[in-house]
Design a protein around this motif. Structure first.
Motif, PDB file in Angstrom:
ATOM      1  N   ALA A  58       0.824  -1.193   0.000  1.00  0.00           N
ATOM      2  CA  ALA A  58       0.000   0.000   0.000  1.00  0.00           C
ATOM      3  C   ALA A  58       0.865   1.252   0.000  1.00  0.00           C
ATOM      4  CB  ALA A  58      -0.928  -0.003   1.214  1.00  0.00           C
ATOM      5  N   LEU A  59       0.400   2.258  -0.696  1.00  0.00           N
ATOM      6  CA  LEU A  59       1.146   3.502  -0.848  1.00  0.00           C
ATOM      7  C   LEU A  59       1.231   4.240   0.478  1.00  0.00           C
ATOM      8  CD1 LEU A  59       2.428   5.470  -2.928  1.00  0.00           C
ATOM      9  CD2 LEU A  59       0.186   6.536  -3.099  1.00  0.00           C
ATOM     10  N   VAL A  60       2.445   4.673   0.820  1.00  0.00           N
ATOM     11  CA  VAL A  60       2.675   5.477   2.007  1.00  0.00           C
ATOM     12  C   VAL A  60       3.015   6.886   1.552  1.00  0.00           C
ATOM     13  CG1 VAL A  60       4.086   5.727   4.084  1.00  0.00           C
ATOM     14  CG2 VAL A  60       3.519   3.462   3.227  1.00  0.00           C
ATOM     15  N   SER A  61       2.578   7.875   2.320  1.00  0.00           N
ATOM     16  CA  SER A  61       2.806   9.256   1.943  1.00  0.00           C
ATOM     17  C   SER A  61       4.286   9.503   1.677  1.00  0.00           C
ATOM     18  CB  SER A  61       2.322  10.182   3.065  1.00  0.00           C
ATOM     19  OG  SER A  61       2.547  11.517   2.732  1.00  0.00           O
ATOM     20  N   GLY A  62       4.592  10.095   0.542  1.00  0.00           N
ATOM     21  CA  GLY A  62       5.968  10.364   0.159  1.00  0.00           C
ATOM     22  C   GLY A  62       6.516   9.414  -0.877  1.00  0.00           C
ATOM     23  N   ASP A  63       5.872   8.248  -1.030  1.00  0.00           N
ATOM     24  CA  ASP A  63       6.364   7.260  -1.995  1.00  0.00           C
ATOM     25  C   ASP A  63       6.099   7.667  -3.442  1.00  0.00           C
ATOM     26  OD1 ASP A  63       7.333   5.638  -0.089  1.00  0.00           O
ATOM     27  OD2 ASP A  63       5.700   4.182  -0.134  1.00  0.00           O
ATOM     28  N   GLU A  64       5.142   8.574  -3.649  1.00  0.00           N
ATOM     29  CA  GLU A  64       4.695   8.877  -5.002  1.00  0.00           C
ATOM     30  C   GLU A  64       5.834   9.342  -5.906  1.00  0.00           C
ATOM     31  OE1 GLU A  64       3.581  10.125  -2.206  1.00  0.00           O
ATOM     32  OE2 GLU A  64       1.405  10.278  -2.123  1.00  0.00           O
ATOM     33  N   MET A  65       6.829  10.011  -5.345  1.00  0.00           N
ATOM     34  CA  MET A  65       7.898  10.580  -6.153  1.00  0.00           C
ATOM     35  C   MET A  65       9.045   9.597  -6.380  1.00  0.00           C
ATOM     36  SD  MET A  65       6.690  13.459  -6.875  1.00  0.00           S
ATOM     37  CE  MET A  65       8.127  14.206  -7.625  1.00  0.00           C
ATOM     38  N   HIS A  66       9.022   8.458  -5.707  1.00  0.00           N
ATOM     39  CA  HIS A  66      10.180   7.573  -5.753  1.00  0.00           C
ATOM     40  C   HIS A  66       9.891   6.209  -6.361  1.00  0.00           C
ATOM     41  CE1 HIS A  66      12.214  10.537  -3.266  1.00  0.00           C
ATOM     42  NE2 HIS A  66      11.188  10.509  -2.434  1.00  0.00           N
ATOM     43  N   LYS A  67       8.636   5.768  -6.424  1.00  0.00           N
ATOM     44  CA  LYS A  67       8.332   4.438  -6.922  1.00  0.00           C
ATOM     45  C   LYS A  67       7.165   4.504  -7.888  1.00  0.00           C
ATOM     46  CE  LYS A  67       9.717   2.443  -2.486  1.00  0.00           C
ATOM     47  NZ  LYS A  67       9.261   1.773  -1.270  1.00  0.00           N
ATOM     48  N   ARG A  68       7.152   3.573  -8.832  1.00  0.00           N
ATOM     49  CA  ARG A  68       6.022   3.507  -9.743  1.00  0.00           C
ATOM     50  C   ARG A  68       4.779   3.067  -8.986  1.00  0.00           C
ATOM     51  NH1 ARG A  68       6.064  -0.197 -13.610  1.00  0.00           N
ATOM     52  NH2 ARG A  68       7.642  -1.505 -12.651  1.00  0.00           N
ATOM     53  N   VAL A  69       3.625   3.647  -9.334  1.00  0.00           N
ATOM     54  CA  VAL A  69       2.388   3.385  -8.612  1.00  0.00           C
ATOM     55  C   VAL A  69       1.404   2.681  -9.536  1.00  0.00           C
ATOM     56  CG1 VAL A  69       0.427   4.443  -7.437  1.00  0.00           C
ATOM     57  CG2 VAL A  69       2.721   5.361  -7.097  1.00  0.00           C
ATOM     58  N   LYS A  70       0.749   1.662  -9.024  1.00  0.00           N
ATOM     59  CA  LYS A  70      -0.326   1.000  -9.743  1.00  0.00           C
ATOM     60  C   LYS A  70      -1.535   0.941  -8.834  1.00  0.00           C
ATOM     61  CE  LYS A  70       0.223  -3.830  -8.428  1.00  0.00           C
ATOM     62  NZ  LYS A  70       0.236  -5.219  -8.922  1.00  0.00           N
ATOM     63  N   VAL A  71      -2.685   0.567  -9.382  1.00  0.00           N
ATOM     64  CA  VAL A  71      -3.878   0.385  -8.571  1.00  0.00           C
ATOM     65  C   VAL A  71      -4.297  -1.075  -8.664  1.00  0.00           C
ATOM     66  CG1 VAL A  71      -4.726   2.748  -8.748  1.00  0.00           C
ATOM     67  CG2 VAL A  71      -5.361   1.092 -10.505  1.00  0.00           C
ATOM     68  N   GLY A  72      -4.808  -1.589  -7.575  1.00  0.00           N
ATOM     69  CA  GLY A  72      -5.241  -2.978  -7.538  1.00  0.00           C
ATOM     70  C   GLY A  72      -5.380  -3.448  -6.116  1.00  0.00           C
ATOM     71  N   ALA A  73      -5.530  -4.762  -5.944  1.00  0.00           N
ATOM     72  CA  ALA A  73      -5.649  -5.357  -4.623  1.00  0.00           C
ATOM     73  C   ALA A  73      -4.266  -5.689  -4.080  1.00  0.00           C
ATOM     74  CB  ALA A  73      -6.509  -6.618  -4.689  1.00  0.00           C
ATOM     75  N   PRO A  74      -4.055  -5.570  -2.764  1.00  0.00           N
ATOM     76  CA  PRO A  74      -2.770  -5.952  -2.181  1.00  0.00           C
ATOM     77  C   PRO A  74      -2.567  -7.456  -2.263  1.00  0.00           C
ATOM     78  CG  PRO A  74      -4.348  -5.426  -0.455  1.00  0.00           C
ATOM     79  CD  PRO A  74      -5.002  -5.080  -1.752  1.00  0.00           C
ATOM     80  N   PRO A  75      -1.353  -7.932  -2.012  1.00  0.00           N
ATOM     81  CA  PRO A  75      -1.086  -9.379  -2.092  1.00  0.00           C
ATOM     82  C   PRO A  75      -2.041 -10.176  -1.213  1.00  0.00           C
ATOM     83  CG  PRO A  75       0.968  -8.166  -1.888  1.00  0.00           C
ATOM     84  CD  PRO A  75      -0.130  -7.164  -1.709  1.00  0.00           C
ATOM     85  N   GLY A  76      -2.545 -11.280  -1.769  1.00  0.00           N
ATOM     86  CA  GLY A  76      -3.454 -12.142  -1.029  1.00  0.00           C
ATOM     87  C   GLY A  76      -4.916 -11.812  -1.203  1.00  0.00           C
ATOM     88  N   GLU A  77      -5.223 -10.703  -1.889  1.00  0.00           N
ATOM     89  CA  GLU A  77      -6.604 -10.294  -2.099  1.00  0.00           C
ATOM     90  C   GLU A  77      -6.915 -10.294  -3.598  1.00  0.00           C
ATOM     91  OE1 GLU A  77      -8.488 -10.066   0.413  1.00  0.00           O
ATOM     92  OE2 GLU A  77      -6.985  -9.952   2.008  1.00  0.00           O
TER      93      GLU A  77
END
Length: 656
Positions: free
Chosen positions: A578-597
């Protein structure tokens, strides 16, 4: 220059003293007498910030310790998954307990894991501070030195008699490990270890035995499933062992969310009872005694009550808050949570459902989803399957021709499965859309999902969720399209969707969705829906607009469940979290269910709504971007400018 080691004799004496002195086994007393931590007044309820103070357990910490002792007394291994509000000291007490067990027992191993290197270092520094502040007579064992006067000698001797010698010798002291034994002889010390690692090191616990494990903020780990699978094989089921997984919530879905509810309810996601040693614990913010703030001077409870908004008034009624607790909540909401009650409930939940409902990484906002769930979701009028009862056999084709199919609904008691839920049978003169999100059909893979919606109101009328291979998926999709007035049929063509395309073409069904390849040089049209980096944002934002408008178009409770687990995720090479505040500028972001869901139902529903937008326009859904009056700023208290009605008085006797 290497540090001088204490003598073997003294090392043995300290180890014997720690492991045999009965009074040192009393953990709460040991904490207050010997352990020192960096003070955090809101947790310790004492002193000033930045001071080194004795670890005096607060009521939450004491309650958690009692629960651990109860499990041990009952002959169960300690297995706890703890959901908590911020700053309750549960990480501290877990650290202290593991450290205490390593000090008062021989040959013990404690292991601590946190989400990243910085957090891990901070956690380990806490253990080092506890070790460094244990009473000790020094490297020379407190032997008298040369003194100028007899009085100085007598004073030093008196202090030496009073001083206890409890700090064991270390063989290893680095950024990852405290190995408490003598460098020359393991038998001359405790031979206990206290170690740390980051959560990304998923195989760091394999290959050796662990007695005490502390997983900090596990809801934010990138791959907790793999880490915990390896870890649990290294821990015995002996009642002396302890595993504590503690975290604030990080939205719905994922390992922490799933395992917490399984232990809390005593059943898995399918409602099957489970017999497990794991115990879920939740500590709401209002059980923390220090989460209270004195009322401003000259302000009565009645005055402050009149300034609260309805959300805080409801919390006050539901939890029986005192004026001081409610005032603390109001100030924390305004000063630390940006005046947003959703953020407050995420960081300081009052009940477990509230903790998981709110997350900064959620695609669909909880207040809108809750309203749609309340107004729109209902039990299906039909549960079962849809089959072809034409009896036609075409030897040259693997599927029947659509023109000869006779779609028939079979109820749960008669059908092979109960994958199809129906809320509305086809209405004369109404157009429908059938959308398909196919999967491989493997028992451990994703589900195949089919959604049916009306084009005039966008209301969901039927839903199918099952593990099916490509050709059965094609048959079910065509049958549903025929059943719903020759509905427009759309299907995801990526991956296994190519095989579904083949099956649908074999039926010669006529009303197929054609996507327009407008980005190509020559205008082109092809059958089926293609989810790409260009079309997926369109799908997601159509869904966000519909949910944000609170249109009661969703009927399925299992679809709402997946919507709550549909998140913005940081994309890594091996996993997603899950996205944590501040990650947006450093990692590619996708949308979907987390692992196991799973997100199959959501993606299929988004496809249906996007196709409806393209084919019929957006006029039949409300515009979520309508202008609204800004909310009143309740943080500004002006007695001369308070236009709201007086608040209700049913908030408890403590307000009188």
């Amino acid at each position: 220059m290497p540090r001088k080691s204490m003598s073997l004799k003294r090392s043995r004496e300290i180890a014997d003293r720690l492991t045999t002195t009965e009074s040192l086994k009393d953990f709460p007393s040991f904490c207050e007498t010997y352990l020192r931590v960096l003070n955090r007044p809101e947790t310790s309820m004492q002193g000033k910030i930045g001071e080194t103070v004795p670890l005096r357990l607060n009521p939450i910490q004491l309650d958690f310790y009692r629960k651990i002792q109860e499990a041990k007394s009952a002959g169960r291994p300690g297995r706890f998954i703890v959901l908590k509000a911020r700053r309750m000291g549960l990480s501290t007490v877990t650290q202290a307990l593991a450290f205490h067990q390593c000090l008062t027992n021989r040959d013990r191993r404690a292991f601590v894991t946190a989400v990243d290197r910085i957090t891990t270092n901070n956690v380990f520094l806490m253990a080092k501070k506890m070790y460094d502040n244990l009473p000790s007579k020094g490297v020379d064992g407190g032997k008298p030195k040369k003194y100028e006067t007899p009085e100085e000698l007598l004073e030093a001797l008196d202090e030496g008699k009073k001083m206890e010698d409890l700090r064991p010798e270390l063989r290893r002291n680095n950024d990852n490990e405290l190995w408490m034994t003598h460098p020359l002889d393991e038998t001359a010390g405790l031979n206990s270890r206290f170690e740390v690692s980051v959560a990304d090191a998923v195989h760091s616990t394999r290959g050796f035995e662990i007695h005490y494990f502390h997983g900090s903020e596990i809801a934010f780990w990138s791959d907790p499933e793999t880490f915990m699978l390896g870890l649990m094989q290294t821990i015995s089921d002996d009642p002396e062992t302890l595993v504590v997984l503690e975290s604030t919530a990080n939205g719905s879905g994922g390992y922490f969310h799933r395992e917490f509810w399984k232990a809390w309810r005593g059943e898995d996601s399918k409602g099957n009872k489970v017999d497990s040693d794991w115990e879920s614990i939740f500590y709401p913010w209002h059980e923390m005694p220090n989460y209270a703030r004195p009322l401003p001077e000259g302000v009565s409870p009645k005055d402050i009550l009149a300034r609260f908004d309805e959300t805080l008034l409801e919390m006050t009624r539901e939890y029986g808050l005192s004026p001081e607790q409610a005032h603390w909540a109001h100030k924390t909401w305004m000063d630390k949570c940006q005046g947003d009650w959703d953020l407050f409930k995420q960081e300081y939940p009052g009940k477990p459902e509230e903790a998981f409902a709110f997350s900064a990484s959620r695609v669909f906002e909880e207040p809108s989803l809750a309203e749609i769930e309340k107004v729109g979701v209902r039990k299906p009028i039909f549960v079962g399957s849809i089959v072809d009862e034409s009896g036609q056999d075409f030897s040259d084709k693997r599927l029947n021709l659509a023109g000869y199919m006779e779609p028939t609904l079979k109820r749960k008691s008669l059908a092979e499965d109960d994958s199809l839920w129906v809320w509305e049978h086809p209405q004369e003169g109404v157009n429908y859309i059938v959308a398909v999100d196919p999967a491989s059909g493997r028992s451990s893979g994703d589900y195949t999902a089919i959604q049916v919606i009306r084009t005039d109101t966008r209301v969901q009328v039927a839903e199918l969720q099952s593990r099916m291979e490509a050709l059965p998926t094609s048959a079910r999709a065509v049958l549903l399209a025929l059943h719903y007035n020759d509905a427009l049929l759309s299907w995801e063509i990526n991956g296994v969707g190519h095989a579904v395309s083949l099956g649908i073409m074999q039926t010669e069904y006529w009303n197929l969705y054609q996507r327009e390849m407008i980005e190509s040089v020559n205008f082109d049209a092809r059958y089926g829906w293609s989810t790409t980096v260009a079309t997926k944002p369109v799908m997601v934002h159509v869904g966000i607009d519909i949910v944000g408008s609170r249109m009661p178009v969703v009927r399925s409770e299992r679809l709402v469940k997946e919507m709550r687990m549909f998140m913005e995720l940081t994309k890594k090479s091996t996993s997603s979290t899950a996205l944590v505040s501040g990650d947006e500028m450093h990692k590619r972001v996708k949308v979907g269910a987390p692992p196991g869901e799973h997100d199959d139902l959501v993606m299929c529903w988004l496809q249906a709504q996007a196709v409806c937008d393209i084919e019929h326009g957006a006029a039949n859904r409300n515009d979520p971007r309508r202008k609204e009056d800004p909310p009143p700023n309740y943080g500004v208290w002006d007695d001369d400018d308070d236009m709201r009605q007086p608040a209700e008085a049913d908030v408890g006797s403590r307000w009188l």
